[in-house]
Design a protein around this motif. Structure first.
Motif, short mmCIF file in Angstrom:
data_model
loop_
_atom_site.label_atom_id
_atom_site.label_comp_id
_atom_site.label_asym_id
_atom_site.label_seq_id
_atom_site.Cartn_x
_atom_site.Cartn_y
_atom_site.Cartn_z
N VAL A 106 0.81 -1.20 -0.04
CA VAL A 106 -0.02 0.02 -0.09
C VAL A 106 0.86 1.20 -0.05
N THR A 107 2.08 1.07 0.04
CA THR A 107 3.06 2.18 0.12
C THR A 107 3.56 2.53 -1.19
N ILE A 108 3.10 1.95 -2.18
CA ILE A 108 4.09 1.97 -3.54
C ILE A 108 3.83 3.51 -4.24
N TYR A 109 3.27 4.23 -3.46
CA TYR A 109 3.18 5.67 -3.91
C TYR A 109 4.30 6.37 -4.59
N PRO A 110 5.38 6.24 -3.91
CA PRO A 110 6.81 7.35 -4.23
C PRO A 110 7.09 6.55 -5.77
N ALA A 111 7.00 5.01 -5.73
CA ALA A 111 7.74 4.50 -7.05
C ALA A 111 6.56 4.88 -8.14
N MET A 112 5.09 4.57 -7.86
CA MET A 112 4.31 5.04 -8.91
C MET A 112 4.71 6.59 -9.58
N GLU A 113 4.81 7.51 -8.71
CA GLU A 113 5.10 8.92 -8.76
C GLU A 113 6.47 8.88 -9.65
N TYR A 156 6.88 -0.07 -20.59
CA TYR A 156 7.05 -0.18 -19.10
C TYR A 156 5.27 -0.23 -18.89
N HIS A 157 5.02 -1.02 -17.91
CA HIS A 157 3.66 -1.10 -17.38
C HIS A 157 3.35 -0.59 -16.06
N HIS A 158 2.23 -0.32 -15.56
CA HIS A 158 2.02 0.14 -14.46
C HIS A 158 1.79 -0.63 -13.27
N ILE A 159 2.04 -1.85 -13.07
CA ILE A 159 2.03 -2.74 -12.18
C ILE A 159 3.33 -3.18 -11.48
N PRO A 172 8.51 -2.28 -13.18
CA PRO A 172 7.25 -3.03 -13.74
C PRO A 172 7.46 -4.61 -13.31
N ALA A 173 6.58 -5.23 -12.65
CA ALA A 173 6.71 -6.61 -12.50
C ALA A 173 6.82 -7.31 -13.86
N ARG A 174 7.88 -8.32 -13.92
CA ARG A 174 8.10 -9.24 -14.92
C ARG A 174 8.06 -10.70 -14.52
N SER A 175 6.78 -11.15 -14.38
CA SER A 175 6.59 -12.32 -13.73
C SER A 175 6.32 -13.47 -14.51
N GLY A 176 6.15 -13.23 -15.85
CA GLY A 176 5.73 -14.32 -16.82
C GLY A 176 4.22 -14.18 -17.11
N LEU A 177 3.55 -13.63 -16.21
CA LEU A 177 1.83 -13.62 -16.24
C LEU A 177 1.69 -12.27 -17.26
N ALA A 178 0.68 -12.39 -18.29
CA ALA A 178 0.23 -11.53 -18.97
C ALA A 178 -1.02 -11.06 -18.60
N SER A 179 -1.87 -11.65 -17.77
CA SER A 179 -3.00 -11.20 -17.40
C SER A 179 -3.40 -11.98 -16.08
#
Lengths: 123, 343
Positions: free
Chosen positions: B116-123, B255-258, B266-273
């Motif tokens: 829930v503290t991801i704010y600074p990274a998203m910014e 680059y995506h938002h997750i 950006p997470a590169r976990s091998g999952l597209a959806s």
């Protein structure tokens, strides 16, 4: 006394009416579908899906989109938004499809068109 | 008019009425709004549907203000998260405190895959402003130190963050929570059938007006007009997270938002959806982000331990997985053979 329910004239009248109804049902009609453009949830434009058009849409945050209606479908030809997801979206023509530009807070959907997909889309 | 003509007219009128009646269906009352940084469609059916939709719009507007980390102007009245983010401690509503407590618990349960503290990274990546940029590796390592849900404490109705750069973003659970609140409101108002689509975050209230199950299409991440599969059900939340929803390109890389809270990239976990199906919108929303970050194997293990939700996973190499609770309710797109994960 003539006990027939309908006279020949009445039957003719009914037959004509039936013919009109059948013709109305099978006659090719204008789709009546409309492209609805919204910004921030409020409608800012509505255009017939079967009439070619090119519309400049002012989105939120200073972004603008060129929306093109042609061949019974609508797409975003150009957008000044940073991610261009709306511009890459394939043309839509059904009521269960929408193009959304999040940076510009603009959504483009089709109202009164064919609907053959699910009730909603997740994702 | 002669009697015969009256008969003919009456019969014709009946035919017309029947024809007109055939096309009638309850189309419901719908509102389309922009809130929580997305487009939302709210549809309620039956008696009182108009009032129900108006009440839903008001409720979402209230929650948007209450929970948003974004906003303009200095007036933060009724904006709990903005108030918390403006300082290191703030008194908030009981509702915000309870929601944050629940969210922190979910952060812990997911091992920090949700944070829930991801704010600074998203910014830093520009996902709030739209002015996208790629932070340097040094900047990312500095951000890693700031993204830590354990630096947040909730006591009664006050929230304390340890560090003035620790900032909250409830975006990963806000829409799901809003869907739960509206669904509850509608049930209290007697709405037995409704559909909420909060930016692709779907909540089916009751069955369809005709008593059948709703169908929800899961978007194909590589074809915006296509679906991976269709899911049927009622009284369920269906939330999908995917890289395709918000992203940008720099120097040939997308680059995506997750963001992965551990790397702030950006997470590169091998999952597209990732799609989560649950009775709670809050849970479905929060877990869709967390499971995306986890990747297939960790997600499957996580699901086996909990089993209070179901999921549909689609990998970068085009494999479709679903959990056993969804067997019989999912119709895959042509050419896709789903593999079923068992408990």
């Amino acid at each position: 006394m003539d006990r027939r329910l309908f006279t020949a004239r009445e039957l003719l009248c009914l037959a004509v009416l039936a013919l009109v109804l059948v013709a109305w049902a099978v006659w090719p009609k204008s789709s009546g579908a409309a492209v609805v453009v919204q910004r921030g949830g409020g409608e800012i434009g509505r255009y017939p899906l079967d009439v070619p058009a090119r519309v400049e849409v002012s989105g939120a945050n200073g972004f603008s989109l060129t929306v093109v209606v042609q061949d019974g479908a609508v797409h975003v030809e150009n957008s000044t938004c940073p991610d261009l997801i709306c511009q890459r979206h394939a043309p839509i023509s059904r009521s269960d499809q929408a193009i959304i530009c999040l940076p510009g807070q603009v959504s483009i959907s089709v109202e009164g068109g064919e609907r053959r997909g699910p009730d909603a889309y997740a994702g | 008019m002669r009697n015969g003509s009256v008969k003919a007219f009456a019969l014709s009128a009946m035919c017309l009425c029947l024809l007109a009646g055939c096309g009638q269906e309850d189309r419901g009352q719908t509102a389309s709004i922009y809130a929580m940084d997305t487009v939302m469609d709210l549809t309620a059916y039956g008696e009182g549907a108009g009032e129900a939709v108006d009440a839903a719009v008001a409720e979402i507007d209230r929650l948007d203000k209450l929970l948003s980390a974004q906003g303009e102007g200095r007036d933060v009245d009724g904006q709990d998260i903005r108030r918390v983010n403006a300082s290191t401690s703030a008194t908030v509503s009981q509702e915000t405190a309870a929601l944050l407590r629940e969210t922190l618990a979910l952060c812990q349960e997911t091992g920090g895959a949700l944070d829930v503290t991801i704010y600074p990274a998203m910014e830093a990546w520009g996902f709030y402003s739209g002015e996208y940029r790629v932070p340097s590796p040094e900047e990312l390592s500095q951000l890693e130190a700031l993204v830590n849900y354990q630096a947040v404490e909730v006591a009664d109705d006050s929230i304390v963050t340890h560090g003035d750069q620790v900032k909250l973003d409830l975006g990963a659970v806000g829409k799901g929570y809003a869907a739960d609140q509206v669904a509850r409101l509608w049930k209290d108002m007697g709405v037995t059938s409704g559909l909420l689509n909060l930016g692709g975050n779907v909540c089916c209230v009751g069955p369809k007006p005709d008593g059948s199950d709703w169908t929800v299409g899961i978007r194909d991440p590589e074809d915006e007009n296509g679906v991976l599969c269709q899911l049927s059900g009622r009284d369920m939340a269906v939330v999908t997270s995917g890289a395709y929803q918000r992203n940008f390109e720099r120097d040939g890389v997308r680059y995506h938002h997750i963001l992965d809270p551990r790397t702030c990239a950006p997470a590169r976990s091998g999952l597209a959806s990732v799609t989560i199906v649950a009775s709670s919108g809050f849970l479905a929303d929060g877990l869709s982000t967390a499971v995306y970050v986890m990747g297939l194997d960790s997600a499957a293990e996580f699901w086996r331990q909990r089993q209070d939700f179901d999921m549909i996973l689609y990998t970068d190499d085009h494999q479709l997985y679903l959990t056993s609770g969804l067997a019989g309710r999912v119709t895959p797109a042509e050419g896709l053979e789903p593999q079923v994960l068992d408990g």
